[in-house]
Design a protein around this motif. Sequence first.
Motif, mmCIF file in Angstrom:
data_model
loop_
_atom_site.group_PDB
_atom_site.id
_atom_site.type_symbol
_atom_site.label_atom_id
_atom_site.label_comp_id
_atom_site.label_asym_id
_atom_site.label_seq_id
_atom_site.Cartn_x
_atom_site.Cartn_y
_atom_site.Cartn_z
ATOM 1 N N ILE A 1 -8.761 26.691 158.715
ATOM 2 C CA ILE A 1 -7.488 26.000 158.581
ATOM 3 C C ILE A 1 -6.823 25.939 159.950
ATOM 4 N N ALA A 2 -6.575 24.726 160.423
ATOM 5 C CA ALA A 2 -5.903 24.548 161.714
ATOM 6 C C ALA A 2 -4.415 24.829 161.530
ATOM 7 N N VAL A 3 -3.870 25.702 162.379
ATOM 8 C CA VAL A 3 -2.451 26.050 162.274
ATOM 9 C C VAL A 3 -1.654 25.621 163.502
ATOM 10 N N ARG A 4 -2.333 25.402 164.614
ATOM 11 C CA ARG A 4 -1.666 24.984 165.843
ATOM 12 C C ARG A 4 -2.579 24.050 166.606
ATOM 13 N N GLU A 5 -2.026 23.469 167.652
ATOM 14 C CA GLU A 5 -2.812 22.601 168.524
ATOM 15 C C GLU A 5 -2.535 23.005 169.962
ATOM 16 N N CYS A 6 -3.577 23.072 170.764
ATOM 17 C CA CYS A 6 -3.426 23.419 172.173
ATOM 18 C C CYS A 6 -2.707 22.272 172.880
ATOM 19 N N PHE A 7 -1.651 22.597 173.591
ATOM 20 C CA PHE A 7 -0.866 21.591 174.308
ATOM 21 C C PHE A 7 -1.681 20.924 175.405
ATOM 22 N N PHE A 8 -2.594 21.676 176.018
ATOM 23 C CA PHE A 8 -3.304 21.200 177.194
ATOM 24 C C PHE A 8 -4.545 20.369 176.867
#
Length: 78
Positions: free
Chosen positions: A18-25
């Motif tokens: 389950i994806a909970v965040r996304e890398c900003f970079f």
Amino acid sequence: MWELSEKIYLTPPDNEAIAVRECFFCGENIYVGDEFYNLDGFNCCEDCLDRHFKVVAELPDWETEKADLEHNEVEEER
């Protein structure tokens, strides 16, 4: 013959991450249980941290540091 509903307990669980965040970079998903870092409010995955932000540190030259400190103390006494 057994019906599928009777064998439901033999069905393996759905272990989809389950994806909970996304890398900003890099924009890659950060999943539950993955390590990530918060850099000034921006989520950063471990790969981006290694690639862009980690710096190989050199060990300090303690002898030079000590000599500089002693030199500054002598100058302050004057």
